[in-house]
Design an enzyme around this catalytic site. Structure first.
Site, mmCIF file in Angstrom:
data_model
loop_
_atom_site.group_PDB
_atom_site.id
_atom_site.type_symbol
_atom_site.label_atom_id
_atom_site.label_comp_id
_atom_site.label_asym_id
_atom_site.label_seq_id
_atom_site.Cartn_x
_atom_site.Cartn_y
_atom_site.Cartn_z
ATOM 1 N N HIS A 195 0.865 -1.195 -0.113
ATOM 2 C CA HIS A 195 0.140 0.115 0.028
ATOM 3 C C HIS A 195 0.977 1.314 -0.139
ATOM 4 O O HIS A 195 1.931 1.225 0.513
ATOM 5 C CB HIS A 195 -0.995 -0.087 1.169
ATOM 6 C CG HIS A 195 -1.914 1.092 1.243
ATOM 7 N ND1 HIS A 195 -1.560 2.455 1.668
ATOM 8 C CD2 HIS A 195 -3.182 1.127 0.920
ATOM 9 C CE1 HIS A 195 -2.530 3.046 1.674
ATOM 10 N NE2 HIS A 195 -3.322 2.624 1.235
ATOM 11 N N ASP A 321 -11.183 2.081 -1.117
ATOM 12 C CA ASP A 321 -10.222 3.083 -0.249
ATOM 13 C C ASP A 321 -10.927 3.681 0.761
ATOM 14 O O ASP A 321 -10.540 4.789 1.036
ATOM 15 C CB ASP A 321 -9.328 3.891 -1.171
ATOM 16 C CG ASP A 321 -8.071 3.999 -0.952
ATOM 17 O OD1 ASP A 321 -7.719 3.696 0.184
ATOM 18 O OD2 ASP A 321 -7.350 4.614 -1.822
HETATM 19 C C1 1DF Z 1 -4.983 9.149 1.230
HETATM 20 C C2 1DF Z 1 -5.097 8.312 0.220
HETATM 21 C C3 1DF Z 1 -4.311 8.900 2.383
HETATM 22 C C4 1DF Z 1 -4.944 7.026 0.780
HETATM 23 C C5 1DF Z 1 -3.911 7.662 2.862
HETATM 24 O O1 1DF Z 1 -3.357 7.475 3.802
HETATM 25 C C6 1DF Z 1 -4.249 6.566 1.820
HETATM 26 C C7 1DF Z 1 -5.423 10.802 0.951
HETATM 27 C C8 1DF Z 1 -3.027 8.277 4.689
HETATM 28 O O2 1DF Z 1 -6.268 10.899 0.017
HETATM 29 O O3 1DF Z 1 -4.599 11.573 1.215
HETATM 30 O O4 1DF Z 1 -4.191 5.394 2.233
HETATM 31 N N1 1DF Z 1 -4.937 5.938 -0.404
HETATM 32 O O5 1DF Z 1 -4.841 4.738 -0.350
HETATM 33 O O6 1DF Z 1 -5.210 6.349 -1.713
HETATM 34 MN MN MN Z 2 -5.491 3.333 0.522
#
Ligand code: 1DF
Ligand code: MN
Length: 363
Positions: A195, A321
């Site tokens: 991830h 997500d």
């Molecule tokens: C965000 C997106 C932040 C994901 C995340 O973890 C994350 C974001 C702090 O939108 O800022 O895991 N993601 O998986 O796309």
């Molecule tokens: Mn994510």
């Protein structure tokens, strides 16, 4: 954004749908870890700039979206289930949000956070076995303890895979010192979800300057490169049955397969890098055979169909997500893709059941 405008029936409530919806990259964060991150931010000093930007925003901003997200990250009960009900999600595969344990310099601290997160998540999965599944959080800072935690998660807690939130203090799973983690996952036949997180200090400069270090683009640059490093290290020749999962439609790597194959072979043939050895298979073969991609944050039919075409339909899975994305219209859009009922069932349900070894319908 994050507001619901409609309710979508879950597969379990809508016999006409013909399948369940299993969301495979869904995040949580123990309140205790939020507190530890708050302390890191307050202490300041030589703080990782990606963490400072990311969690400085999410934990300190008064804007609507970060508050919405952090309230939900810390919920493993009514709020999450209500959101799943409203967006038509039958089951979440839940994992520790980035950077999880991997921001801590001290291995013992990081390992204790993994244990805490896994115990909390296992309790929630036991309370809601028909709605929640979990991935084992690890602290790669101690590779042997991480391997043992993957075993505990698989054998004792009932988890269906493990999560690594990309680099660990600028180090990558391509380094053989981490290979006890890969060895354990292969031996248990349990997938590792790679991830994203923000790029390390050695990489973040021009991305951060342009506000591109996070989910908008930097995550994909960092995590796509991490997976390429793993492939080129020969890890899948050493562990040929190892399974990796990557979100955000493979962090753009499916689009690059032709050029990756061509340039990898050219570099090896020319003996260009002492560290880059021949691989048993093409780079694209590892992507098609050892890697599964999910649609987290990429609810866009042309890109999804492209990935199904170049990776094979059985290697592309649905993810929302949550709570970073919680939009019913994105489910509607993916429901409306030009797929047959059988293809739709594979995309939303059976690919995930097979990859993660989930119980089938009617468990
Ligand atoms: C965000 C997106 C932040 C994901 C995340 O973890 C994350 C974001 C702090 O939108 O800022 O895991 N993601 O998986 O796309
Ligand atoms: Mn994510």
């Amino acid at each position: 954004m994050t507001t619901q405008h409609e309710t979508i029936l879950r597969g379990a409530e809508d016999p006409g749908l013909g399948h369940l919806r299993i969301a495979t990259e869904e995040a949580f964060c123990p309140p205790e870890l939020v507190g530890m991150w708050q302390e890191l931010l307050s202490a300041g000093g030589d703080l990782d700039p990606g963490f400072q930007s990311q969690m400085g925003f999410y934990l300190r901003s008064a804007a609507e979206r970060p508050k919405f997200i952090f309230e939900r990250l810390q919920d493993l009960g009514a709020l999450r289930l209500a959101d799943m009900d409203a967006t038509g999600i039958d089951r979440q595969i839940i994992s520790l949000t980035a950077p999880g344990t991997q921001i801590f310099a001290d291995a013992a601290t990081a390992t204790s956070v993994a244990t805490l997160a896994n115990d909390q998540l296992a309790d929630a999965c036991r309370a809601h076995p028909d709605r929640f599944s979990g991935l084992t959080a690890v602290a790669p800072q101690d590779p042997r303890a991480a391997a043992e935690e993957i075993r505990r998660g698989h054998d004792e807690l009932g988890f269906c895979g493990a999560i690594v939130n990309s680099h660990t203090n600028g180090e990558y799973l391509s380094d053989p010192k981490f290979w006890p983690i890969l060895e354990a996952a292969e031996a248990l036949d349990t997938p590792i979800y790679l991830h994203p997180t923000t790029p390390p200090p050695s990489m973040i400069g021009p991305l951060l300057e342009a506000g591109l270090e996070g989910a908008i683009y930097g995550f994909a640059v960092e995590t796509g490169m991490h997976l390429l490093r793993i492939i080129r290290s020969g890890a899948f020749d050493r562990f040929p049955r190892l399974k990796f999962v990557v979100g955000h439609l493979g962090e753009a790597l499916p689009f690059w397969l032709y050029r990756l194959d061509y340039m990898h072979v050219a570099a090896v043939r020319a003996g260009r890098y002492a560290s880059i050895k021949p691989l048993q298979r093409k780079v694209s073969d590892y992507m098609r055979e050892n890697v599964w991609c999910t649609t987290s944050g990429m609810a866009w039919e042309p890109a999804i169909q492209f990935c199904r075409q170049v990776l094979g339909a059985e290697h592309v899975l649905y993810a929302m997500d949550y709570p970073y994305e919680c939009v019913a219209a994105e489910v509607r859009d993916q429901d409306a893709m030009a797929l047959s009922p059988a293809e739709m069932k594979a995309f939303y349900q059976t690919n995930a059941e097979e990859l993660f070894g989930l119980p089938g319908p009617g468990r």
